[in-house]
Motif scaffolding. Sequence first.
Motif, PDB file in Angstrom:
ATOM      1  N   UNK B 584       0.811  -1.218   0.000  1.00 42.57           N
ATOM      2  CA  UNK B 584       0.000   0.000   0.000  1.00 42.57           C
ATOM      3  C   UNK B 584       0.850   1.276   0.000  1.00 42.57           C
ATOM      4  N   UNK B 585       2.090   1.156   0.458  1.00 40.14           N
ATOM      5  CA  UNK B 585       2.930   2.353   0.649  1.00 40.14           C
ATOM      6  C   UNK B 585       3.226   3.021  -0.695  1.00 40.14           C
ATOM      7  N   UNK B 586       3.012   4.375  -0.767  1.00 42.38           N
ATOM      8  CA  UNK B 586       3.308   5.120  -1.987  1.00 42.38           C
ATOM      9  C   UNK B 586       4.548   5.995  -1.792  1.00 42.38           C
ATOM     10  N   UNK B 587       5.260   5.813  -0.705  1.00 37.42           N
ATOM     11  CA  UNK B 587       6.508   6.533  -0.429  1.00 37.42           C
ATOM     12  C   UNK B 587       6.311   8.049  -0.428  1.00 37.42           C
ATOM     13  N   UNK B 588       5.156   8.495   0.130  1.00 33.34           N
ATOM     14  CA  UNK B 588       4.921   9.945   0.177  1.00 33.34           C
ATOM     15  C   UNK B 588       5.825  10.607   1.221  1.00 33.34           C
ATOM     16  N   UNK B 589       6.296   9.816   2.172  1.00 32.60           N
ATOM     17  CA  UNK B 589       7.253  10.346   3.139  1.00 32.60           C
ATOM     18  C   UNK B 589       6.624  11.099   4.304  1.00 32.60           C
ATOM     19  N   UNK B 590       5.273  11.139   4.359  1.00 30.87           N
ATOM     20  CA  UNK B 590       4.630  11.870   5.468  1.00 30.87           C
ATOM     21  C   UNK B 590       4.974  11.253   6.817  1.00 30.87           C
ATOM     22  N   UNK B 591       5.034   9.917   6.865  1.00 30.29           N
ATOM     23  CA  UNK B 591       5.337   9.237   8.130  1.00 30.29           C
ATOM     24  C   UNK B 591       6.752   9.575   8.597  1.00 30.29           C
ATOM     25  N   UNK B 592       7.660   9.705   7.630  1.00 31.92           N
ATOM     26  CA  UNK B 592       9.057  10.022   7.983  1.00 31.92           C
ATOM     27  C   UNK B 592       9.110  11.384   8.657  1.00 31.92           C
ATOM     28  N   UNK B 593       8.304  12.329   8.083  1.00 34.93           N
ATOM     29  CA  UNK B 593       8.291  13.681   8.647  1.00 34.93           C
ATOM     30  C   UNK B 593       7.619  13.713  10.016  1.00 34.93           C
ATOM     31  N   UNK B 594       6.572  12.894  10.182  1.00 36.77           N
ATOM     32  CA  UNK B 594       5.773  12.955  11.412  1.00 36.77           C
ATOM     33  C   UNK B 594       6.460  12.309  12.603  1.00 36.77           C
ATOM     34  N   UNK B 595       7.195  11.245  12.365  1.00 38.54           N
ATOM     35  CA  UNK B 595       7.737  10.437  13.460  1.00 38.54           C
ATOM     36  C   UNK B 595       8.654  11.271  14.367  1.00 38.54           C
ATOM     37  N   UNK B 596       8.280  11.400  15.666  1.00 38.42           N
ATOM     38  CA  UNK B 596       9.112  12.210  16.567  1.00 38.42           C
ATOM     39  C   UNK B 596      10.420  11.518  16.945  1.00 38.42           C
ATOM     40  N   UNK B 597      10.542  10.229  16.607  1.00 41.56           N
ATOM     41  CA  UNK B 597      11.713   9.479  17.067  1.00 41.56           C
ATOM     42  C   UNK B 597      12.691   9.172  15.929  1.00 41.56           C
ATOM     43  N   UNK B 598      12.368   9.624  14.702  1.00 45.13           N
ATOM     44  CA  UNK B 598      13.229   9.304  13.565  1.00 45.13           C
ATOM     45  C   UNK B 598      13.274   7.816  13.326  1.00 45.13           C
ATOM     46  N   UNK B 599      12.127   7.145  13.538  1.00 45.91           N
ATOM     47  CA  UNK B 599      12.121   5.681  13.476  1.00 45.91           C
ATOM     48  C   UNK B 599      11.683   5.154  12.122  1.00 45.91           C
ATOM     49  N   UNK B 600      11.366   6.036  11.162  1.00 50.13           N
ATOM     50  CA  UNK B 600      10.940   5.555   9.849  1.00 50.13           C
ATOM     51  C   UNK B 600      11.908   6.091   8.800  1.00 50.13           C
ATOM     52  N   UNK B 601      12.283   5.212   7.863  1.00 51.57           N
ATOM     53  CA  UNK B 601      13.176   5.649   6.784  1.00 51.57           C
ATOM     54  C   UNK B 601      12.627   5.130   5.459  1.00 51.57           C
ATOM     55  N   UNK B 602      13.021   5.795   4.366  1.00 48.92           N
ATOM     56  CA  UNK B 602      12.648   5.300   3.037  1.00 48.92           C
ATOM     57  C   UNK B 602      13.790   4.414   2.541  1.00 48.92           C
ATOM     58  N   UNK B 603      13.426   3.349   1.836  1.00 52.92           N
ATOM     59  CA  UNK B 603      14.466   2.471   1.304  1.00 52.92           C
ATOM     60  C   UNK B 603      14.067   1.998  -0.097  1.00 52.92           C
ATOM     61  N   UNK B 604      15.006   1.474  -0.780  1.00 54.68           N
ATOM     62  CA  UNK B 604      14.758   1.018  -2.144  1.00 54.68           C
ATOM     63  C   UNK B 604      14.303  -0.437  -2.125  1.00 54.68           C
ATOM     64  N   UNK B 605      13.090  -0.689  -2.650  1.00 54.66           N
ATOM     65  CA  UNK B 605      12.564  -2.046  -2.701  1.00 54.66           C
ATOM     66  C   UNK B 605      12.290  -2.397  -4.159  1.00 54.66           C
ATOM     67  N   UNK B 606      13.120  -3.224  -4.717  1.00 53.88           N
ATOM     68  CA  UNK B 606      13.011  -3.637  -6.126  1.00 53.88           C
ATOM     69  C   UNK B 606      12.785  -2.430  -7.030  1.00 53.88           C
ATOM     70  N   UNK B 607      13.601  -1.419  -6.807  1.00 57.68           N
ATOM     71  CA  UNK B 607      13.553  -0.244  -7.675  1.00 57.68           C
ATOM     72  C   UNK B 607      12.495   0.777  -7.291  1.00 57.68           C
ATOM     73  N   UNK B 608      11.719   0.470  -6.205  1.00 64.45           N
ATOM     74  CA  UNK B 608      10.699   1.444  -5.772  1.00 64.45           C
ATOM     75  C   UNK B 608      11.034   1.948  -4.374  1.00 64.45           C
ATOM     76  N   UNK B 609      10.695   3.206  -4.111  1.00 67.02           N
ATOM     77  CA  UNK B 609      10.866   3.754  -2.763  1.00 67.02           C
ATOM     78  C   UNK B 609       9.738   3.233  -1.876  1.00 67.02           C
ATOM     79  N   UNK B 610      10.090   2.783  -0.679  1.00 62.48           N
ATOM     80  CA  UNK B 610       9.086   2.351   0.297  1.00 62.48           C
ATOM     81  C   UNK B 610       9.528   2.820   1.690  1.00 62.48           C
TER      82      UNK B 610
END
Lengths: 298, 653
Positions: B584-610
Amino acid sequence: MSIVYYPGCSAAGTSSDYEKSTQAVCDALGMSFTPLPDWNCCGSTPAHATSTELSAALSVRNLDIAAKMGAEKVATPCPSCLSNLRLAKKRMEKPEFRARVDELLDEASSAELPQTYSVMQLIYEKYGSEFVAHRVQRPLKGLKVACYYGCLMSRPADIMADFGHPENPQVMESLLRACGAEVVEFPLKTECCGASHGIPERQLTANLSGKILETAQNMGIDALVAACPLCQMNLDLRQKQAGKAMGKEFALPVFYYTQMMGMAFGIKLSALGLNKLVVSPEPVLKKWQAALKEGVCE
Amino acid sequence: MRIGVFICHCGSNIGGTVDCAKVAALAATFPDVVYATDPMYTCAEPGQAAIEEAIKNYQLDGVVVASCSPRMHEPTFRRTVERAGLNRYMFEMANIREHVSWIGKDIEANTNKAAELVKMAVAKLRNNKALHAASFDVNKKVLVIGGGVAGIQAALDCAEGGIPVVLVEREATIGGKMAKLDKTFPTVDCSACILGPKMVDVAQSPNITTYAYSEIESISGYVGNFTVTIRKKTTYVDWSKCTGCGACTEKCPSKKTPDAFNEVTGLTTAITIAFPQAIPKKAVINAQHCKKLLTGKCGVCAKTCPTGAINYEMKDELVTETVGAIVAATGYDLVDWTQYEQYGGGRYPDVITSLQYERLLSASGPTGGHIVRPSDGKEPKNVVFIQCVGSRDRSIGRPYCSGFCCMYTAKQAVLTKDHMPDSQSYVFYMDIRANGKLYDEFQRRAVEEYGTEYIRGRVSKIYPDGKGHLIVKGADTLLGQAVEVEADLVVLAVGVEAAKGAARLAEKLRISYDSYGFFMESHVKLKPVETNTAGVYLAGVCQGVKDIPASVAQGSAAAAKVLSLFSKDKLQSDPQISQVDIKRCIACGKCVQTCPFGAIELFDFRGQQKARVIETVCQGCGLCTATCPQGAIQLAHFTDNQILAEVDALCQC
């Protein structure tokens, strides 16, 4: 029709000089009031010593007339009236209390009652010390004075929260400094003078007023400046009694702040009721006039 | 699924206003519930044994306990079901005490509400899944913030237990408030003499690294693996070269610098060593008073220093330390008493605080231990002490008792008589609170042997009489009289509030603080040392007012907590964390911005950002799950399906 003036009983009797000088100063500043018609006692000592509701009913009747006139604010020179009118308004916020007061008044009082302010606070907030200084024609040069508010002008703290620090108000000081006087910080400015105990317990009032006069005199001032009719009476009329209580002889003139402001504004002294002061203001007036003359020669 | 439900009476706590038997009978009709009962005390040993037995006898695979707040006993019952072979997350708790029985008296309404809460818990449990904790390494090193007596004790006990300690102190020396005291109650022993050796132990311990004149810049990470950035503030003195000889302080020409260590009762030089027993004994330049730094002209200290340690170009330095646990011991500051205009608002020089009086009493203070009036340097005769200035006063928003003022005032009255046998002390008090070991006996000595006049009542006014004295005007409520005392010196027992900047530090530590800035313990009675953030512990007044013995005890308690945490080589992580459904993830990055603990990162999954959750960093707060526009993040144990099942159950009631 915004500010309605409530003079209080003293203005019509013992403190007619306060009333006269208040009117003269307000006229000079351009502050206009609408008189409150058919006013009655604010419910001070005799009433509130009997019943809180009775005292409030007397105050509320005045506030109710003002409300029906469309008044935004009520102004009074007297701190005791101020306190009673404000307390009554505050207490009327409680529905049960309001019901008991309305019963005494035989009718429902206005839902919204106007707030009451001291004339001093209104002058200060409307004009500020800069404008007052601008209005001065004969500055209070060479006069060292102490301001005495009495216990009710700034307290109780929650009722008078908009007047500055309840234990160390500065409004009168600002006004008199603007008038050119040298104002000393008077540590007893909010202490009790003995108030209405002057009648049933004369010694108590003599002791309390004596303390105030003694400290003031030790500070080497020319005059004490008051803002309350009853304080002024205890410190001025009863100054000999206070002296006796302290084993001292006092000769400290006690002015109303409006008399001092009126002098600075160049208002004729006869319009300020100075002849009503018991302790003669003559030495103060002479010192002031001499200082003014010196200034002219310079 | 086979669910068992236990409706606890909690004696009469719940049973008094909830028909527990009826709730149990209703619960038995809920879907998947095969067993329901109403024990008297579920948390007691027989209560827990009954749960274990029921799991075996009825082949339960999930348990609901309806009792108190999960705060206390959720961990208890999770262990219970685990003992009987269930996964600890196949357990739900309904709070029918704090949320029902204690707040309502209507038995019928309470019983209905309790049944509804149980129905919700059952609905959630039907959607629960077994969760398994991962384990991770622990960095067995501790950070102690604050070098007062509580922090010193915590550091020494940890070091003694073999744990490396990083001790960070804001001031130039450790020792805190205790180092400023002359003597300590109830034994009247010299404060510096009993604290000094402990300070030296800190300096000499090979396990303790002290950063004085330093503050916490930032903290990241989690229990077992914190990363801490420390700001070493500019001292303008290279401490690796400074030997603490003091030559610079003798030659410095700026001799009118207010002496902070002496609570501004005296003056010092712009370059100073706080006091003779300072640890570390190093010099610091006060930039606001240094001629060289202000005007560029001087440099006397640089010329004087035999080791060339002075460096006017010095800047703040950031250092990073990694630790596994943190002890906060930041102490207190005094309430701003100058808001008391009736006491002169700070305008009368002879009205001082009791901490200033300590410096006047101290032999290493500005007067060499001679009591004199700040105004004229004369010895006072009548000394008036006023208690509860800024304590127990709702009018200034400080309704609490500062705890130790009654005792130190008694001590100061005793010392006043010792220093000046002809003097007379008066104490205005509200109540005497002397509830420690040997405390009441000591306070009585101040009255009976030292002739201190105790006057029960408040002071309404302090004013100068114009002849060099202060008049202290108050009430004697025992005699029902107004009293006036002619004083030469007035000492205010000023109340305590949290140390300046405590709230900011709490935010960095991710711990709670109360409306006065004191750090919140995990449980006011049973977990006074822990916080709600794992791995962060409290010691001393930062948690609430306490005297020296209690601060030392809590310092040791915090160290014990750290040592027991570090007794394990690996810790288990909480599996109640976020999980990303990458379909379901579209790699919008909102969760990365929201997380107060820096616990979410984007990574490359078979050529797609997740997006991906870093398991050990996620604290399970759920912000990302509410933010994700795709509903791609679910918080384990609080999934949308689980919460909606509860809502459905409630709506069907």
